[in-house]
Each structure stands twice: as structure tokens, then as C-alpha cells.
Design a protein around this motif. Structure first.
Motif: not given
Length: 575
Positions: A285-292
Motif C-alpha cells: 500500500g505504498i504510493p508509487r514514486v518510481l517503478d525501479l
């Protein structure tokens, strides 16, 4: 309103202390906030190496995160201790200082296309870091003969050989000669092959940590916050702008946030901040900042196992601290094996280089303290470490709570090549124990396999897999490389795809995970061929300091910090 600094450095271990100190002491006198989740460690500041070890590994110690791995072979959950507080793991490790093979650094430079990581620059950094005391005891000066020109004088980290060596150290060198291992008069000159002894970051009985070396007398523009766990890196418009503590306060960064939490906590913090594999962020449930995708992948570590002999006791009195002889060796049986032939050609090329060892042995280890012996007997033991492991593990989140330990699975010895290295290395170590100098005083063996067969060495009760431990050399979980498919940071330590955020610690060491080899082969077909590296022949403490120095150089150059700011502009902040 959040307090503002030019730079925020998260983590006060070897790399973080170097970076914070260098940035703060640059001519520009930038304002720097160094944030550390643990305490100031003031009560332990003047303990000897042995006393600090006893405090650090006591249950509930404030100096240790006390992590455990997921179950490995035979279900063992292996100790994965990491330092907590100012100094990080430099405050709890065994104080050993070895720099590894020059080949490791040169290969790192080739892999990322940046000579900053080559041996020439690494040795320059080491000379800047080290304050080398060439104090080999007279009785050993015929065997251990370091050239002072290969070491740094006047740096921040005191290094010495210590005052007293156990008399059995003579037997170690004699046995190494008898079985053909050879003696290396200085394992820290970039050529580690052979039996030798490294320096220790202990001087006049007192441990040197990154905090004592780099934070003592901190300038007014360096603010140090302890007991300050970072919950997440704050970001806006795909750029890092500060940090939020788990206790609530926020701090802003005008220029950059630099994460130096180490190979376990740096990927943990990135994931908590929304930087990592999208599926894992979604699961918690962590908002995505960067899909890495590679954050928390590619975990590499040196595992080891032990063996020993009970011998007739020498005349040594009890010593609280004595240096541990150690050596690095090549294994023709490994290089000729089917497991080696199955490796990618680039990996084979690297492992065949003459200064790249297959295994390491360290003696006088403390792992058989519970063995009962007669008054005139003692236990002499050693450990066998498998170098250049091909197995790759993971660091993932257990939950979105920063106070909850991450899930750590090094996947030790899951690659066939690593098992072959472990078996052949242990076989060689057992041969060392049977040298004539030991045979004449051996009473019985301790934790030996029933015979010399592969199966006995690998899988019986007293075997490599049943005595498995970690050497705490974790690395690779925020790997350096060229793009987001293979790596997390570029050769300037910048997170790929995000602005104003760097990671600089052992997590960035470039490693080749077995599941992206096809991809790497494909992209390398489009540029000049480069053999692939494993930064894997070394203990990690010295490398962590070198990473801090290289990162500081790059940050200072990029921001022009060699230019002085107007007098009186910087003020000391208090938290």
C-alpha cells in the motif's frame, strides 16, 4: 515549517560519515544534515575492540539492528547483524582492514564505464583515508613486510598491526608454506593472493569508527541528528526534496538527499519511499514514486563455514585482541570444474585473472568457545569463505512500517558454482590443518566431515552447509549500472529516473544477477566487450569508505563546492 539544509545524508556508517564530513568541510561550507536512526554510541566510544564486540552482540544491544535471514540450508536463520548508531557497522565489526584485489576495482570501472572506480583512483582514496602505522612486531618482520609507500599516512582512519600476536601465528605461516599456500608479505597492496595478515582499525587499544574518524570536531554547518529514524524520502515532481522522520518532523534539502544506509537499510528506505518494484509497493500500500525493478535485488554476501583442531597449548597468555591471519587463494579444482564451465564466458574470463581468489581462510576465529578441552589444550580454528559467489538474494519489506525489520534472503549457496567453491575451499582448509606443524601437536579434530568426499564435506552433520554463517559482507541491492533494467543508480550514484536522490554505500557495488545475464549480453553486443565483474574478493569496510570518498568527490564537483560561499552565511542548526 520544515528546517532546510543544502544536503541531507541518511545513515552514519562508513560511507555516510565520509560524505557528510567532506561536504560540510568543503570551501563552500554547505549546510549538511546527517540523520542516524541509532544513538550517539557515546557510552561505547572508548571501549577496546574486544569490549565493543561483547557489547554489540549482547541481546538487546543498542548498537545492533540484530537482523536474521530467512531460513537457509537446513533451516538456519543466520545472524545478519548491522551496526546501529553513529559509526554504523564500523562500531561493531571485527575491525579488520583489507582492501582486496586491484582487479575488483578495475573491473568495476570497466563495467560502469567510469575510471573513478578503477584501482588507481581507489588507491588514491585509500591513501586519503588511511593513517597507516607500520608496526609489525619484530618476531614477524621476516614474513610480513608492508611497503609504506602502498599505504596512506595522515588520513582519518588509524590502522595498525596491533602490539601482540599469538605464537600460533608462526605455525599458521609455517603450515601455509608446508602445504604450498605461500606467504604474502602485504595482502593490502592490491595483490591479496597468499597467506598474510591485514591491519586493523584499532590503535593503542581503541577502535576507530567512521564517527570517531570523521565526525569529531564537526564544523558548525554540519548538524548531526541521532535517534532519528527516517520514515521516507519526500519527493515532488519526481525529485527528492527532503525526508520525514518516523517521529513526525520533516527536513528539506535545497540540493540533494543522499542515502547511505547500507545494503539492507538503503533498499528498505527506497521501498518505503515509493521507489522500487511496482508490485511490491502495491502489496504494501505504498504510493508509487518510481517503478525501479532492481531495488532490493542482487544481494550478494560471502558465506563461510568452520573447522578446527584441538592442539597442545602454547605459552601465550590470554590476549584480549590479536590480529587474525588471513589469506586468499586460487582453486584450480574450481576453475577446472563443470560448474565453472557452465558460467557465462565473461564471468569465466574475470575469475581466471591471476589476482582473483577463489576462497579465503581466516584463522584464530571465536566459533568453538564451548568446546571442552584439558588444561594443557586449546582449540585452533579457521573459517573458509567462498569468494565471488554467483548466488543472488533479496531484501524486501515485511510491512510499510519503517520500524519493522525487512525480509532478508541471501539465498546462500543456491548456485552450483558456489557449492563447488565451498566444497573445494573446505577441502583445502582441511589439508592446511594436516600440515606437519599441526600434526605434531594435534589431539583431535573439531567439526570435520567424516571423510574427504564431496558429499561428506557438503551435507553431513559436521559439514559446510550445516555450519553456515555470514561474514556480514552484504552488497549489491541498489546496484550501479547503465539503465533501469539492470541497475538502480548510475556511476554518479544517482537514482536512475529521479532527480536529487543518490545512494552511496555498499548497496551500489555492481553485481551480475544470473537472471539478467541475457539482457547484459544483449546490450554489450552494442558496445565494446567488457568482462563482467563481481565486487566479491574483499571485506567490505575499506570499500565502504572508498565509496564515500568517490561519492563526495562527484557531488562536490557537480555542485561546485570547491568555491567558497560568502563569510558568515552558514550557521549551525540544532535539532
Amino acid at each position: 515549517m520544515a528546517e532546510v539544509f543544502d544536503f541531507i545524508v541518511v545513515g552514519a556508517g562508513a560511507s555516510g560519515c565520509v560524505i557528510a564530513s567532506r561536504l560540510a568541510q568543503s570551501p563552500a561550507r554547505s549546510s549538511v544534515l546527517l540523520v542516524e536512526a541509532g544513538g550517539p554510541n557515546e557510552d561505547a566510544a572508548h571501549l577496546t575492540g574486544a569490549e565493543r564486540y561483547e557489547v554489540a552482540f549482547r541481546e538487546g544491544s543498542p548498537l545492533n539492528w540484530a537482523y536474521k535471514t530467512e531460513p537457509q540450508w537446513n533451516g538456519q536463520q543466520i545472524d545478519y547483524s548491522r551496526g546501529k548508531g553513529l559509526g554504523g557497522s564500523t562500531a561493531i565489526n571485527f575491525c579488520g582492514w583489507v582492501v582486496g584485489s586491484s582487479e575488483d576495482y578495475d573491473e568495476w570501472a570497466r563495467l560502469v564505464g567510469d575510471e573513478s572506480f578503477g584501482w588507481e583512483n581507489a588507491q588514491r582514496c585509500l591513501r586519503q583515508i588511511e593513517n597507516f602505522h607500520n608496526d609489525v612486531p619484530a618476531a614477524f618482520q621476516g614474513r610480513i613486510v608492508p611497503n609504506s609507500d602502498d599505504h596512506g599516512m595522515g588520513g582519518a582512519v588509524d590502522l595498525s598491526y596491533q602490539d601482540e600476536w599469538l605464537s600460533t601465528t608462526h605455525d599458521v605461516f609455517k603450515a601455509a608454506e608446508e602445504v604450498g599456500f605461500g606467504i604474502n608479505p602485504d595482502v593490502n597492496n592490491g595483490s591479496p593472493i597468499g597467506m598474510g595478515i591485514g591491519t586493523a582499525c584499532i590503535y593503542k587499544g581503541v577502535r576507530v569508527t567512521s564517527a570517531s574518524a570523521y565526525l569529531s570536531g564537526a564544523p558548525a554547518n554540519l548538524t548531526i541528528a541521532t535517534d532519528a529514524m527516517v520514515q521516507r524520502v519526500l519527493s515532488e515532481d519526481n525529485a527528492a526534496v527532503g525526508v520525514q522522520l518516523a517521529s513526525g518532523p520533516r527536513y528539506r534539502a535545497r540540493k540533494e538527499v543522499i542515502i547511505s544506509g547500507g545494503a539492507i537499510n538503503s533498499p528498505q528506505l527506497l521501498l518505503l519511499s515509493g521507489v522500487g518494484p511496482e508490485e511490491e509497493l502495491r502489496r504494501h500500500g505504498i504510493p508509487r514514486v518510481l517503478d525501479l525493478s532492481q531495488v532490493g535485488r542482487n544481494l550478494q554476501d560471502h558465506c563461510f563455514s568452520t573447522a578446527g583442531i584441538v592442539i597442545k597449548k602454547g605459552s601465550d597468555r590470554m590476549l584480549k585482541q590479536s590480529p587474525s591471519p588471513m589469506g586468499w587463494f586460487r582453486l584450480p579444482a574450481v576453475l577446472d570444474s563443470e560448474e565453472f564451465q557452465a558460467l557465462p564466458l565473461q564471468t569465466q574470463t574475470y575469475l581466471r585473472r591471476p589476482l582473483v581468489p577463489s576462497w579465503e581462510m581466516a584463522t584464530h576465529t571465536p566459533f568453538f568457545g564451548d568446546i571442552e578441552v584439558a588444561d594443557d589444550e586449546e582449540v585452533f580454528s579457521a573459517i573458509c569463505l567462498a569468494m565471488n559467489p554467483q548466488s543472488r538474494g533479496t531484501v524486501t519489506l515485511k510491512s510499510a512500517d519503517p520500524k519493522e525489520a525487512p525480509v532478508i534472503d541471501p539465498e546462500f549457496l543456491t548456485h552450483p558454482f558456489d557449492r563447488r567453491t565451498a566444497i573445494e575451499g573446505m577441502r583445502e582448509m582441511l589439508r592446511f590443518f594436516q600440515a606437519p606443524v599441526w600434526k605434531q601437536k594435534t589431539v583431535r579434530t573439531v567439526s570435520w566431515p567424516r571423510d574427504d568426499s564431496d558429499s561428506a564435506i557438503w551435507a553431513t552433520q559436521d559439514a559446510f552447509s550445516s555450519g553456515l554463517r555470514s561474514s556480514w559482507h552484504m552488497s549489491g541491492t541498489v546496484r550501479m549500472g547503465h539503465n533501469a533494467q539492470e541497475a538502480c543508480v548510475d556511476s554518479s550514484f544517482k537514482i536512475i529516473g529521479m532527480q536529487n536522490l543518490r545512494v552511496a554505500d555498499m548497496s551500489v557495488c555492481p553485481l551480475i544477477p544470473k537472471y539478467v545475464l541475457d539482457y547484459m549480453n544483449m546490450i554489450n553486443s552494442k558496445r565494446p566487450s567488457q568482462p563482467k565483474a563481481n565486487k566479491a574478493s574483499n571485506h567490505t569496510q575499506s570499500t565502504a569508505y572508498v565509496i564515500g570518498e568517490i561519492a563526495a568527490d562527484k557531488i562536490m564537483a557537480e555542485h561546485g563546492l570547491d568555491q567558497a560561499w560568502p563569510a558568515g552565511q552558514m550557521k549551525r542548526s540544532t535539532l
